[in-house]
Motif scaffolding. Structure first.
Motif, PDB file in Angstrom:
ATOM      1  N   LEU A 185       0.822  -1.213   0.000  1.00  0.00           N
ATOM      2  CA  LEU A 185       0.000   0.000   0.000  1.00  0.00           C
ATOM      3  C   LEU A 185       0.855   1.261   0.000  1.00  0.00           C
ATOM      4  N   ASN A 186       2.172   1.092  -0.161  1.00  0.00           N
ATOM      5  CA  ASN A 186       3.136   2.193  -0.148  1.00  0.00           C
ATOM      6  C   ASN A 186       3.219   2.899   1.198  1.00  0.00           C
ATOM      7  N   VAL A 187       2.765   2.242   2.249  1.00  0.00           N
ATOM      8  CA  VAL A 187       2.960   2.683   3.627  1.00  0.00           C
ATOM      9  C   VAL A 187       3.304   1.440   4.448  1.00  0.00           C
ATOM     10  N   PRO A 188       4.084   1.595   5.528  1.00  0.00           N
ATOM     11  CA  PRO A 188       4.460   0.425   6.322  1.00  0.00           C
ATOM     12  C   PRO A 188       3.283  -0.172   7.092  1.00  0.00           C
ATOM     13  N   TYR A 189       3.322  -1.482   7.262  1.00  0.00           N
ATOM     14  CA  TYR A 189       2.465  -2.156   8.237  1.00  0.00           C
ATOM     15  C   TYR A 189       3.240  -2.119   9.540  1.00  0.00           C
ATOM     16  N   ARG A 190       2.635  -1.635  10.605  1.00  0.00           N
ATOM     17  CA  ARG A 190       3.356  -1.475  11.869  1.00  0.00           C
ATOM     18  C   ARG A 190       2.843  -2.456  12.911  1.00  0.00           C
ATOM     19  N   MET A 191       3.785  -3.200  13.491  1.00  0.00           N
ATOM     20  CA  MET A 191       3.488  -4.116  14.583  1.00  0.00           C
ATOM     21  C   MET A 191       3.739  -3.362  15.885  1.00  0.00           C
ATOM     22  N   TRP A 225      -0.090 -16.936   5.453  1.00  0.00           N
ATOM     23  CA  TRP A 225       0.148 -15.521   5.151  1.00  0.00           C
ATOM     24  C   TRP A 225       0.963 -15.391   3.879  1.00  0.00           C
ATOM     25  N   VAL A 226       0.615 -14.398   3.084  1.00  0.00           N
ATOM     26  CA  VAL A 226       1.411 -14.036   1.912  1.00  0.00           C
ATOM     27  C   VAL A 226       1.743 -12.553   2.037  1.00  0.00           C
ATOM     28  N   ILE A 227       3.029 -12.228   2.006  1.00  0.00           N
ATOM     29  CA  ILE A 227       3.461 -10.832   2.008  1.00  0.00           C
ATOM     30  C   ILE A 227       3.977 -10.543   0.609  1.00  0.00           C
ATOM     31  N   GLU A 228       3.369  -9.575  -0.048  1.00  0.00           N
ATOM     32  CA  GLU A 228       3.669  -9.296  -1.448  1.00  0.00           C
ATOM     33  C   GLU A 228       4.913  -8.425  -1.612  1.00  0.00           C
ATOM     34  N   PRO A 229       5.513  -8.432  -2.804  1.00  0.00           N
ATOM     35  CA  PRO A 229       6.694  -7.611  -3.075  1.00  0.00           C
ATOM     36  C   PRO A 229       6.457  -6.137  -2.725  1.00  0.00           C
ATOM     37  N   GLY A 230       7.493  -5.516  -2.153  1.00  0.00           N
ATOM     38  CA  GLY A 230       7.448  -4.097  -1.840  1.00  0.00           C
ATOM     39  C   GLY A 230       6.847  -3.748  -0.494  1.00  0.00           C
ATOM     40  N   GLY A 245       9.712 -11.153  -2.188  1.00  0.00           N
ATOM     41  CA  GLY A 245       9.717  -9.946  -2.997  1.00  0.00           C
ATOM     42  C   GLY A 245      10.326 -10.243  -4.359  1.00  0.00           C
ATOM     43  N   THR A 246      10.852  -9.198  -4.976  1.00  0.00           N
ATOM     44  CA  THR A 246      11.564  -9.353  -6.243  1.00  0.00           C
ATOM     45  C   THR A 246      12.894  -8.621  -6.118  1.00  0.00           C
ATOM     46  N   LEU A 247      13.752  -8.813  -7.077  1.00  0.00           N
ATOM     47  CA  LEU A 247      15.051  -8.140  -7.068  1.00  0.00           C
ATOM     48  C   LEU A 247      14.882  -6.631  -6.996  1.00  0.00           C
ATOM     49  N   THR A 248      13.924  -6.082  -7.723  1.00  0.00           N
ATOM     50  CA  THR A 248      13.724  -4.632  -7.760  1.00  0.00           C
ATOM     51  C   THR A 248      12.670  -4.140  -6.774  1.00  0.00           C
ATOM     52  N   GLU A 270       8.496 -19.608   3.325  1.00  0.00           N
ATOM     53  CA  GLU A 270       9.556 -19.120   2.448  1.00  0.00           C
ATOM     54  C   GLU A 270       9.764 -17.628   2.654  1.00  0.00           C
ATOM     55  N   ILE A 271      11.016 -17.218   2.685  1.00  0.00           N
ATOM     56  CA  ILE A 271      11.381 -15.800   2.676  1.00  0.00           C
ATOM     57  C   ILE A 271      12.373 -15.624   1.530  1.00  0.00           C
ATOM     58  N   GLY A 272      12.096 -14.680   0.637  1.00  0.00           N
ATOM     59  CA  GLY A 272      12.977 -14.445  -0.489  1.00  0.00           C
ATOM     60  C   GLY A 272      12.969 -12.991  -0.912  1.00  0.00           C
ATOM     61  N   TYR A 273      14.058 -12.570  -1.505  1.00  0.00           N
ATOM     62  CA  TYR A 273      14.199 -11.185  -1.982  1.00  0.00           C
ATOM     63  C   TYR A 273      13.655 -10.215  -0.936  1.00  0.00           C
ATOM     64  N   SER A 274      14.289 -10.260   0.229  1.00  0.00           N
ATOM     65  CA  SER A 274      13.886  -9.430   1.362  1.00  0.00           C
ATOM     66  C   SER A 274      15.115  -8.850   2.040  1.00  0.00           C
ATOM     67  N   VAL A 275      14.882  -7.815   2.855  1.00  0.00           N
ATOM     68  CA  VAL A 275      15.916  -7.205   3.675  1.00  0.00           C
ATOM     69  C   VAL A 275      15.415  -7.235   5.110  1.00  0.00           C
ATOM     70  N   ILE A 276      16.229  -7.758   6.016  1.00  0.00           N
ATOM     71  CA  ILE A 276      15.878  -7.821   7.437  1.00  0.00           C
ATOM     72  C   ILE A 276      16.892  -6.981   8.190  1.00  0.00           C
TER      73      ILE A 276
END
Length: 158
Positions: free
Chosen positions: A7-13, A25-30, A53-56, A84-90
Motif C-alpha cells: 500500500l506504499n505505507v508500512p504495516y506497523r506491529m 500468510w502471503v506478504i507481497e513484493p514491496g 519480494g523481487t530483485l527490484t 519461504e522468505i525471499g528477496y527481502s531485507v531484514i
C-alpha cells in the motif's frame, strides 16, 4: 489465507505484539513491515508465511526505531512446505539476544526455504535454529544467496 498488499505505507506491529500467523500468510513484493520494540512474527505449526519480494521490489522487515536491537524476530515453529522468505531485507532485529538469538528463528526441525535475503545491522544471528539431540543440521531448512552486514553471526544451528 491473509495477504499483505503493498500500500506504499508500512504495516506497523505495535510494541510487545507478537503477531501469530493463524492461517497461511502471503506478504507481497514491496511491503514494508515495521516493528516496534518487543514485537515480531510467530508462524505457528499448522500455518505458513510466504514473504517473497523481487530483485527490484524487495520486502523490508525493519524496526520503527533505528539500531540493531529494535524488534524481536520472525519465528517458525512447524513443518509447512509453504514457509519461504525471499528477496527481502531484514534489519534492526536482535532485541534480547539471549532469548531470540536470530532474526529468523527456527524451533527444532521447523521448515523454511530462504534465499536472496540481506541481513543488515542486526544484533543477533541472521538465522538461528535449534537441533534435536544427535542432529548436525535441520533437514527441513534450505538457504541460498544470503548476505550478512553488521549482523551478530550468519547461520547458527545448535
Amino acid at each position: 489465507s491473509q495477504t499483505w498488499t503493498n500500500l506504499n505505507v508500512p504495516y506497523r506491529m505495535l510494541t510487545g505484539a507478537v503477531v501469530q500467523s493463524k492461517c497461511d500468510w502471503v506478504i507481497e513484493p514491496g511491503v514494508i513491515m515495521e516493528f516496534e520494540p518487543g514485537s515480531g512474527i510467530l508462524v505457528n505449526t499448522n500455518n505458513s508465511l510466504k514473504a517473497v519480494g523481487t530483485l527490484t521490489n524487495p520486502i523490508l522487515f525493519r524496526g520503527v526505531n533505528t539500531g540493531n536491537n529494535a524488534w524481536k524476530n520472525i519465528k517458525f515453529t512447524g513443518l509447512n512446505s509453504l514457509n519461504e522468505i525471499g528477496y527481502s531485507v531484514i534489519s534492526g532485529s536482535g532485541e534480547n539476544t539471549t532469548v531470540t538469538k536470530g532474526c529468523v528463528y527456527l524451533t527444532a526441525n521447523a521448515q523454511l526455504h530462504i534465499d536472496n535475503v540481506s541481513f543488515n545491522d542486526n544484533a543477533n544471528c541472521g538465522v538461528y535454529g535449534l537441533l534435536n539431540g544427535g542432529q548436525t543440521a535441520n533437514p527441513n531448512y534450505t538457504s541460498s544467496n544470503l548476505t550478512f552486514t553488521n549482523t551478530g553471526c550468519t547461520e547458527l544451528f545448535e
